[in-house]
Design a protein around this motif. Sequence first.
Motif, PDB file in Angstrom:
ATOM      1  N   LYS A 119     127.034-104.906  24.588  1.00 18.04           N
ATOM      2  CA  LYS A 119     126.518-103.933  23.629  1.00 18.04           C
ATOM      3  C   LYS A 119     127.610-102.965  23.167  1.00 18.04           C
ATOM      4  O   LYS A 119     127.458-102.298  22.143  1.00 18.04           O
ATOM      5  N   LEU A 120     128.708-102.903  23.911  1.00 22.52           N
ATOM      6  CA  LEU A 120     129.701-101.853  23.713  1.00 22.52           C
ATOM      7  C   LEU A 120     130.818-102.220  22.740  1.00 22.52           C
ATOM      8  O   LEU A 120     131.643-101.368  22.412  1.00 22.52           O
ATOM      9  N   PHE A 121     130.890-103.469  22.276  1.00 23.77           N
ATOM     10  CA  PHE A 121     132.019-103.855  21.438  1.00 23.77           C
ATOM     11  C   PHE A 121     131.640-104.946  20.439  1.00 23.77           C
ATOM     12  O   PHE A 121     130.599-105.600  20.574  1.00 23.77           O
ATOM     13  N   LEU A 174     125.257-112.697  22.059  1.00 19.31           N
ATOM     14  CA  LEU A 174     125.947-113.860  22.631  1.00 19.31           C
ATOM     15  C   LEU A 174     125.454-114.210  24.032  1.00 19.31           C
ATOM     16  O   LEU A 174     124.997-115.338  24.264  1.00 19.31           O
ATOM     17  N   PRO A 175     125.528-113.288  25.014  1.00 20.89           N
ATOM     18  CA  PRO A 175     124.998-113.642  26.331  1.00 20.89           C
ATOM     19  C   PRO A 175     123.488-113.855  26.329  1.00 20.89           C
ATOM     20  O   PRO A 175     122.977-114.666  27.109  1.00 20.89           O
ATOM     21  N   THR A 194     131.024-116.636  24.523  1.00 19.78           N
ATOM     22  CA  THR A 194     130.745-115.532  25.446  1.00 19.78           C
ATOM     23  C   THR A 194     131.926-115.272  26.366  1.00 19.78           C
ATOM     24  O   THR A 194     132.309-114.117  26.608  1.00 19.78           O
ATOM     25  N   ILE A 195     132.525-116.327  26.895  1.00 25.30           N
ATOM     26  CA  ILE A 195     133.670-116.186  27.800  1.00 25.30           C
ATOM     27  C   ILE A 195     134.865-115.571  27.066  1.00 25.30           C
ATOM     28  O   ILE A 195     135.570-114.713  27.610  1.00 25.30           O
ATOM     29  N   TYR A 196     135.074-115.991  25.822  1.00 26.65           N
ATOM     30  CA  TYR A 196     136.169-115.414  25.046  1.00 26.65           C
ATOM     31  C   TYR A 196     135.888-113.936  24.734  1.00 26.65           C
ATOM     32  O   TYR A 196     136.798-113.102  24.791  1.00 26.65           O
ATOM     33  N   TRP A 250     117.699-103.736  20.462  1.00 27.32           N
ATOM     34  CA  TRP A 250     118.729-103.739  21.502  1.00 27.32           C
ATOM     35  C   TRP A 250     119.608-104.974  21.439  1.00 27.32           C
ATOM     36  O   TRP A 250     120.809-104.904  21.724  1.00 27.32           O
ATOM     37  N   PHE A 251     119.056-106.131  21.047  1.00 26.83           N
ATOM     38  CA  PHE A 251     119.851-107.349  21.052  1.00 26.83           C
ATOM     39  C   PHE A 251     120.758-107.473  19.825  1.00 26.83           C
ATOM     40  O   PHE A 251     121.487-108.462  19.687  1.00 26.83           O
ATOM     41  N   THR A 252     120.712-106.482  18.922  1.00 24.24           N
ATOM     42  CA  THR A 252     121.620-106.479  17.785  1.00 24.24           C
ATOM     43  C   THR A 252     122.811-105.543  18.010  1.00 24.24           C
ATOM     44  O   THR A 252     123.668-105.426  17.137  1.00 24.24           O
ATOM     45  N   GLN A 253     122.852-104.876  19.153  1.00 30.13           N
ATOM     46  CA  GLN A 253     123.936-103.949  19.439  1.00 30.13           C
ATOM     47  C   GLN A 253     125.193-104.714  19.876  1.00 30.13           C
ATOM     48  O   GLN A 253     125.138-105.536  20.785  1.00 30.13           O
ATOM     49  N   GLY A 254     126.313-104.407  19.225  1.00 29.63           N
ATOM     50  CA  GLY A 254     127.564-105.061  19.581  1.00 29.63           C
ATOM     51  C   GLY A 254     127.451-106.573  19.496  1.00 29.63           C
ATOM     52  O   GLY A 254     126.915-107.129  18.537  1.00 29.63           O
ATOM     53  N   LEU A 255     127.967-107.248  20.533  1.00 29.76           N
ATOM     54  CA  LEU A 255     127.873-108.713  20.631  1.00 29.76           C
ATOM     55  C   LEU A 255     126.846-109.129  21.666  1.00 29.76           C
ATOM     56  O   LEU A 255     126.932-110.210  22.251  1.00 29.76           O
ATOM     57  N   CYS A 256     125.859-108.280  21.861  1.00 22.27           N
ATOM     58  CA  CYS A 256     124.832-108.514  22.873  1.00 22.27           C
ATOM     59  C   CYS A 256     124.111-109.856  22.681  1.00 22.27           C
ATOM     60  O   CYS A 256     123.682-110.484  23.648  1.00 22.27           O
TER      61      CYS A 256
END
Length: 235
Positions: free
Chosen positions: A224-226, A11-12, A70-72, A3-9
């Motif tokens: 996770k979406l992008f 980062l947060p 993360t903010i960007y 799950w933590f490899t999905q999208g840019l997950c």
Amino acid sequence: MWWFTQGLCFLPVFLVVWSSSTFIVSYVIALFRRDVDVLFPYISDTGANPPESCIFGLMTFVSACAGIATIYGRFKFVEKLNEETRVVSPRLNKAALVLGMLACLGMCVVATFQETTVTAVHDAGALLFFATGVLYIFLQSAISYHLFPYGSSMAVCRARLAVAVIALLAFFPTVICAFFVKQKDLHRDAESKDYPFHVASAVCEWIVAFSFVCFFLTYIDDFKLFTLRVKTEMG
């Protein structure tokens, strides 16, 4: 797929784990070395003396860098959603970006200038971090409501607003009570008149700090979406 490899997950996730570790590790080391009291030290007190000051400074700087990324990422995510929905003012999104970057700058100042060496600069950095950080999470809460149902669920929107309100309510005692604290020693005298102000300020400071951590925790599902890609164009 994890799950933590999905999208840019990641980062947060990294920001939340690393920032929490920064607070805890510096506190444990300072406590082990008996540099601070067990109860109610300021966060900066736990990173005032070496070697914990070195660890605190380095880890805080890494947190600031992770915060910038993360903010960007959040800014670009909202921007992309807004291309189709047109429900969020681009100025509001950019204002949140600027506030978030200023908060990260405040973190860098706190990491660089220790509390016991350059107190005025350290305090200014901490005030910048907390003030702009609270404003940032309020703006992001507002953006979340504007984006619903295209962005996060209503439960997440409400959770973000609740965290923002808690951070705001804790921010004012943190700053106001700090003005009445005259003791500069890391070991506080419980019998002194300003000790209650120190306790209120320190407790609220920890609440604000972990409110930020909890707020970024709510970004995980969104990220996770992008993904983001760097595009190079030759002129």
